[in-house]
Design a protein around this motif. Structure first.
Motif, PDB file in Angstrom:
ATOM      1  N   GLU A  35       0.777  -1.215   0.155  1.00 12.03           N
ATOM      2  CA  GLU A  35      -0.036   0.131   0.141  1.00 12.03           C
ATOM      3  C   GLU A  35       0.916   1.261  -0.086  1.00 12.03           C
ATOM      4  OE1 GLU A  35      -3.844   1.922   2.478  1.00 12.03           O
ATOM      5  OE2 GLU A  35      -3.425  -0.146   2.726  1.00 12.03           O
ATOM      6  N   LYS A  36       2.009   1.216   0.514  1.00 12.98           N
ATOM      7  CA  LYS A  36       2.874   2.423   0.538  1.00 12.98           C
ATOM      8  C   LYS A  36       3.583   2.553  -0.655  1.00 12.98           C
ATOM      9  CE  LYS A  36       5.763   5.216   2.573  1.00 12.98           C
ATOM     10  NZ  LYS A  36       5.340   6.716   3.223  1.00 12.98           N
ATOM     11  N   VAL A  37       3.596   1.396  -1.347  1.00 12.39           N
ATOM     12  CA  VAL A  37       4.263   1.670  -2.898  1.00 12.39           C
ATOM     13  C   VAL A  37       3.462   2.325  -3.722  1.00 12.39           C
ATOM     14  CG1 VAL A  37       4.367   0.236  -4.869  1.00 12.39           C
ATOM     15  CG2 VAL A  37       5.457  -0.742  -2.832  1.00 12.39           C
ATOM     16  N   GLY A  38       1.919   2.159  -3.530  1.00 10.03           N
ATOM     17  CA  GLY A  38       0.733   3.040  -4.361  1.00 10.03           C
ATOM     18  C   GLY A  38       0.943   4.346  -3.676  1.00 10.03           C
ATOM     19  N   GLN A  39       1.342   4.412  -2.308  1.00  4.22           N
ATOM     20  CA  GLN A  39       1.087   5.999  -2.101  1.00  4.22           C
ATOM     21  C   GLN A  39       2.290   6.643  -2.602  1.00  4.22           C
ATOM     22  OE1 GLN A  39       1.335   5.252   2.305  1.00  4.22           O
ATOM     23  NE2 GLN A  39      -0.957   4.997   2.290  1.00  4.22           N
ATOM     24  N   LEU A  40       3.540   5.929  -2.621  1.00  4.28           N
ATOM     25  CA  LEU A  40       4.506   6.665  -3.103  1.00  4.28           C
ATOM     26  C   LEU A  40       4.632   6.836  -4.666  1.00  4.28           C
ATOM     27  CD1 LEU A  40       7.616   4.629  -1.364  1.00  4.28           C
ATOM     28  CD2 LEU A  40       7.006   7.008  -1.050  1.00  4.28           C
ATOM     29  N   ASN A  95      -1.199  -7.707  -4.736  1.00 11.17           N
ATOM     30  CA  ASN A  95      -0.505  -6.781  -4.478  1.00 11.17           C
ATOM     31  C   ASN A  95      -1.148  -5.490  -5.307  1.00 11.17           C
ATOM     32  OD1 ASN A  95       1.222  -8.041  -3.120  1.00 11.17           O
ATOM     33  ND2 ASN A  95       2.957  -8.064  -4.418  1.00 11.17           N
ATOM     34  N   ALA A  96      -1.650  -5.763  -6.734  1.00 11.35           N
ATOM     35  CA  ALA A  96      -2.020  -4.912  -7.543  1.00 11.35           C
ATOM     36  C   ALA A  96      -3.188  -4.096  -6.697  1.00 11.35           C
ATOM     37  CB  ALA A  96      -2.637  -5.558  -8.685  1.00 11.35           C
ATOM     38  N   GLY A  97      -4.070  -4.748  -6.201  1.00  9.27           N
ATOM     39  CA  GLY A  97      -5.090  -4.012  -5.266  1.00  9.27           C
ATOM     40  C   GLY A  97      -4.560  -2.964  -4.333  1.00  9.27           C
ATOM     41  N   LEU A  98      -3.405  -3.578  -3.636  1.00  5.18           N
ATOM     42  CA  LEU A  98      -2.755  -2.430  -2.484  1.00  5.18           C
ATOM     43  C   LEU A  98      -2.164  -1.685  -3.355  1.00  5.18           C
ATOM     44  CD1 LEU A  98      -1.398  -5.342  -0.245  1.00  5.18           C
ATOM     45  CD2 LEU A  98      -3.387  -4.013   0.265  1.00  5.18           C
ATOM     46  N   PHE A  99      -1.655  -1.794  -4.497  1.00  2.00           N
ATOM     47  CA  PHE A  99      -0.641  -0.457  -5.027  1.00  2.00           C
ATOM     48  C   PHE A  99      -2.069   0.462  -5.357  1.00  2.00           C
ATOM     49  CE2 PHE A  99       2.164  -3.905  -6.943  1.00  2.00           C
ATOM     50  CZ  PHE A  99       2.796  -3.986  -5.825  1.00  2.00           C
ATOM     51  N   LYS A 117      -5.174   0.786  -4.251  1.00  2.00           N
ATOM     52  CA  LYS A 117      -5.613   1.452  -3.029  1.00  2.00           C
ATOM     53  C   LYS A 117      -4.637   2.494  -2.487  1.00  2.00           C
ATOM     54  CE  LYS A 117      -6.979   0.523   1.615  1.00  2.00           C
ATOM     55  NZ  LYS A 117      -6.973  -0.521   2.836  1.00  2.00           N
ATOM     56  N   GLY A 118      -3.335   2.321  -2.483  1.00  2.00           N
ATOM     57  CA  GLY A 118      -2.551   3.623  -1.771  1.00  2.00           C
ATOM     58  C   GLY A 118      -2.430   4.532  -2.825  1.00  2.00           C
ATOM     59  N   ALA A 119      -2.409   4.394  -3.997  1.00  2.00           N
ATOM     60  CA  ALA A 119      -2.407   5.449  -5.220  1.00  2.00           C
ATOM     61  C   ALA A 119      -3.652   6.351  -5.018  1.00  2.00           C
ATOM     62  CB  ALA A 119      -2.049   4.836  -6.524  1.00  2.00           C
ATOM     63  N   HIS A 120      -4.683   5.735  -4.869  1.00  2.00           N
ATOM     64  CA  HIS A 120      -5.955   6.434  -4.736  1.00  2.00           C
ATOM     65  C   HIS A 120      -6.242   7.270  -3.681  1.00  2.00           C
ATOM     66  CE1 HIS A 120      -8.750   5.607  -8.246  1.00  2.00           C
ATOM     67  NE2 HIS A 120      -8.220   4.281  -8.061  1.00  2.00           N
ATOM     68  N   SER A 121      -5.396   6.770  -2.411  1.00  2.00           N
ATOM     69  CA  SER A 121      -5.446   7.601  -1.102  1.00  2.00           C
ATOM     70  C   SER A 121      -4.871   8.712  -1.140  1.00  2.00           C
ATOM     71  CB  SER A 121      -4.970   6.658  -0.065  1.00  2.00           C
ATOM     72  OG  SER A 121      -3.526   6.576  -0.131  1.00  2.00           O
ATOM     73  N   VAL A 122      -3.926   8.755  -2.223  1.00  2.00           N
ATOM     74  CA  VAL A 122      -3.140  10.109  -2.709  1.00  2.00           C
ATOM     75  C   VAL A 122      -3.589  10.888  -3.642  1.00  2.00           C
ATOM     76  CG1 VAL A 122      -0.788  10.869  -3.355  1.00  2.00           C
ATOM     77  CG2 VAL A 122      -0.709   8.995  -1.454  1.00  2.00           C
ATOM     78  N   LEU A 123      -3.945  10.185  -4.566  1.00  2.00           N
ATOM     79  CA  LEU A 123      -4.536  11.128  -5.833  1.00  2.00           C
ATOM     80  C   LEU A 123      -5.841  11.580  -5.740  1.00  2.00           C
ATOM     81  CD1 LEU A 123      -2.859   8.670  -8.487  1.00  2.00           C
ATOM     82  CD2 LEU A 123      -2.097  10.898  -7.871  1.00  2.00           C
ATOM     83  N   ASP A 124      -6.805  10.844  -4.970  1.00  2.00           N
ATOM     84  CA  ASP A 124      -8.378  11.028  -5.206  1.00  2.00           C
ATOM     85  C   ASP A 124      -8.348  12.708  -4.536  1.00  2.00           C
ATOM     86  OD1 ASP A 124      -8.799   8.675  -6.077  1.00  2.00           O
ATOM     87  OD2 ASP A 124      -9.982   8.176  -4.468  1.00  2.00           O
ATOM     88  N   GLY A 125      -9.341  13.398  -5.440  1.00  2.00           N
ATOM     89  CA  GLY A 125      -9.280  14.846  -4.900  1.00  2.00           C
ATOM     90  C   GLY A 125      -8.439  15.866  -5.204  1.00  2.00           C
TER      91      GLY A 125
END
Length: 368
Positions: free
Chosen positions: A151-156, A186-190, A192-200
C-alpha cells in the motif's frame, strides 16, 4: 547350447541390460523447467521456488539467483527446485503438484493468482510441506510471507506523480491510471495506496487494468487517448515499469511528451527512460533483501526453527488466514537518487545505465 555359447548369450544380455538402464537414467534426468539445468529429485533438504512470470525481468535476473545463493549460504547441502509459471495460474498449480511429487519440504511461491493457488497450497500443506508466500500473499495455510509494504508502494507512486505534475496537479487535471493484474493481491494494494493520495487532487479520468503486460497496457493507453484526447492528459499512473514501457511507446507515437509517467520495479529500461525524460519515477524495491529474507524463512522452516525474529508482523490473506510477515520498505526513485539507490546497491553499474543514447543524459544527471 554348449557352455561357450551360453557365456556369450549371458554376456550379451548383461551388456544390453546395462545399456538399457543407462539409457533410462539419461531420459529420466530431471530438468529445471526454466533454465534446463539439473535439479534435485527431492529429499529431506529440498526447497522449491515458484515464480509467476517471465515478462517481468526481475524474477530471472535477480530474485532466483539471490534466493539460490542465500539458501546455499545457509544450508550447503540443501537441494533446490525451480519453475516459472510464465503467467499461467494453471501451470503454476501443476508446478506445485510436481514439487509435492518430488518431495520438497518447503515451497516459496509468488502466486500468479492468489485465490486460484489456494487449493494447491492446501494440498502441499496436507503433505507436510511448509509454504512461504513470496512477494504476493497467496491464500491458504501459508507459514510465512515476505514482501514490501505494498500500500505504501502505491502511495509513493501517487505522490511521485503529484510531485512531477507540480502546479498542474489540480482537481481538473486528467490522469490515466493503468493498474496491475486483478488477480494479484499486490495490484489491489498499489491501487488503494495510489487512490489514497491522488483522489481529490487530480481527476482520474480513465482507469483500467493493464495485467502486468506491456501490450495490454499500450492498448489501454491508446483507448484513453481516443476517449480523452491527447492534449487533455496531464499524467499517467502505471503500476509497474513493464507496462510503463508500452505506455511510453504509445505516448511517443501520439506526440504526447513532457507528461509524468510512473512505474515500479526499477527496471534498467525504466531508469534509462527517467534519465531521458519519458518516465518521471519508479519504485525501487531492493530485490536482494526480499530474496534473502525468503531464503532465511524457507531454511528456518525446513530446519524446524522459530521464525519469530524473521517475521515480526502479521498480514491477513484473502482467505482470512493470519500470516507471520516481513514487510520491507520501498523507495521512490527519480533522476535525483539513481546513484544512491540502484547504483550504490550494485543493481546496475553506471556503464550499464549510460549506454549510447543515454550518455548525455547521464552526464547531465551527474552519473559518471
Amino acid at each position: 547350447m554348449n557352455a561357450m555359447m551360453r557365456r556369450v548369450v549371458i554376456g550379451t544380455t548383461a551388456i544390453s541390460m546395462a545399456l538399457a538402464v543407462a539409457a533410462c537414467g539419461k531420459a529420466g534426468d530431471d530438468k529445471d523447467s526454466d533454465s534446463g539445468s539439473k535439479t534435485s529429485s527431492g529429499g529431506d533438504k529440498s526447497i522449491g521456488l515458484l515464480l509467476p512470470d517471465s515478462v517481468t525481468t526481475r524474477y530471472a535476473k535477480f530474485d532466483k539467483p539471490y534466493f539460490d545463493a542465500k539458501v546455499k549460504e545457509l544450508c550447503s547441502d540443501c537441494k533446490l527446485e525451480y519453475a516459472n509459471a510464465a503467467g499461467s495460474a494453471a501451470t503454476q498449480a501443476q508446478q506445485v503438484s510436481s514439487m509435492i511429487t518430488k518431495g520438497v519440504k518447503v515451497i516459496a511461491i509468488s502466486a500468479v493468482d492468489s485465490a486460484a493457488i489456494k487449493s494447491s497450497i492446501q494440498a502441499a500443506v496436507d503433505k507436510g510441506i511448509k509454504v512461504v508466500a513470496y512477494d504476493r500473499l497467496a491464500q491458504g495455510p501459508v507459514s510465512a510471507y515476505i514482501s514490501f509494504d505494498n500500500e505504501k508502494v502505491g502511495q509513493l507512486q501517487g505522490q511521485s506523480l503529484l510531485d512531477a505534475l507540480g502546479a498542474k496537479a489540480t482537481p481538473k487535471a486528467k490522469v490515466v491510471m493503468i493498474n496491475g493484474l486483478a488477480s494479484d493481491p499486490n495490484a489491489g494494494l498499489f491501487k488503494k495506496g495510489a487512490h489514497s493520495v491522488l483522489d481529490g487532487k487530480v481527476d482520474i479520468a480513465y482507469e483500467q487494468a493493464g495485467d502486468w503486460d506491456d501490450k495490454v497496457a499500450a492498448q489501454k493507453m491508446s483507448a484513453a487517448i481516443t476517449q480523452l484526447g491527447a492534449k487533455n492528459i496531464a499524467g499517467v499512473y502505471s503500476a509497474n515499469d513493464g507496462m510503463a514501457g508500452g505506455i511510453a511507446t504509445v505516448l511517443k507515437g501520439a506526440g504526447i511528451s513532457k507528461i509524468p509517467l510512473t512505474g515500479q520495479d526499477a527496471e534498467l529500461s525504466s531508469i534509462q527512460r527517467i534519465l531521458a525524460g519519458t518516465q518521471a519515477s519508479t519504485i525501487y524495491k531492493a530485490y536482494k533483501p526480499e530474496a534473502d529474507g525468503a531464503a532465511e524463512l524457507a531454511v528456518a522452516l525446513l530446519e524446524g526453527k522459530s521464525i519469530d525474529s524473521l517475521a515480526t508482523t502479521k498480514q491477513t490473506s484473502g482467505s482470512g488466514d493470519s500470516v507471520p510477515s516481513n514487510l520491507l520498505v520501498p523507495v521512490a526513485l527519480t533522476k535525483a537518487n539513481i546513484e544512491e539507490t540502484v547504483v550504490k546497491d550494485k543493481l546496475y553499474t553506471v556503464a550499464e545505465i549510460c549506454t549510447g543514447e543515454f550518455a548525455a543524459a547521464c552526464k547531465s544527471a551527474g552519473l559518471q
